[in-house]
Design an enzyme around this catalytic site. Sequence first.
Site, PDB file in Angstrom:
ATOM      1  N   ASP A  62      -0.508   2.943  -7.168  1.00 54.01           N
ATOM      2  CA  ASP A  62       0.033   2.082  -6.108  1.00 54.01           C
ATOM      3  C   ASP A  62       1.405   1.520  -6.483  1.00 54.01           C
ATOM      4  OD1 ASP A  62      -2.295   2.463  -4.581  1.00 54.01           O
ATOM      5  OD2 ASP A  62      -3.309   0.805  -5.578  1.00 54.01           O
ATOM      6  N   HIS A 101      -1.560   1.591   1.498  1.00 50.47           N
ATOM      7  CA  HIS A 101      -2.340   0.684   0.653  1.00 50.47           C
ATOM      8  C   HIS A 101      -2.470  -0.664   1.364  1.00 50.47           C
ATOM      9  CE1 HIS A 101      -4.023  -0.968  -3.015  1.00 50.47           C
ATOM     10  NE2 HIS A 101      -3.202  -2.002  -2.876  1.00 50.47           N
TER      11      HIS A 101
END
Length: 213
Positions: free
Chosen positions: A145, A109
Amino acid sequence: MKNIVVLISGSGSNLQSIIDSCQSGAVHGRIVAVVSNQNEAYGLVRAQQAGIPTAYLDAKTYANRQAYDAALLAIIEQYQPDIVVLAGFMRILSPDFVKHFTGKVLNIHPSLLPKYPGLHTHRKALENGDKEHGTSVHFVTEELDGGPVILQAKVPVFPEDNEELLVERVKTQEHIIYPLVLQWFSDDRLTMVDGKAVLDGKVLPQQGVTETL
């Protein structure tokens, strides 16, 4: 040798870094399949050039996310993966999918998690005047995430930066740290235990191992 399945949606630059690391022997694994939700993803070409089987799964042909993920799971299971790697796969995975592969799904990410989950991370870093930005490799859990972070790379943010410059600076580090995490996993040094990332028998802190580059 670990069996690796990679999921992509785009150009596959992180995929290429993983292909190269497997071919060089740095990662003790083999990419057994690359699957994309986009038929035009250049990452499929990269995989085919490397002799890796590919598959395309069109979300429009499925009634909902659960049905799509069930079909995706069935394709992946054919290859008996030890690890599923998300490399720019632009879909949120269903809880059932994540549970099925608990401790076996990695994602990268483009932010220093837990900062800036979701989209437009580079823009947010610039708009907020951040002095540093970066990228995080983490285990995937049901929280978007939000899985335990394994490794981060920090990069400076300069006053003259725009989004494009920052993207490229972060990508350079992604291509270094993602294969490194896969090397740890392929060498049985890395696991997820009780929702935490564990490297060489030690529980990692919230932001994982941090490299300032």
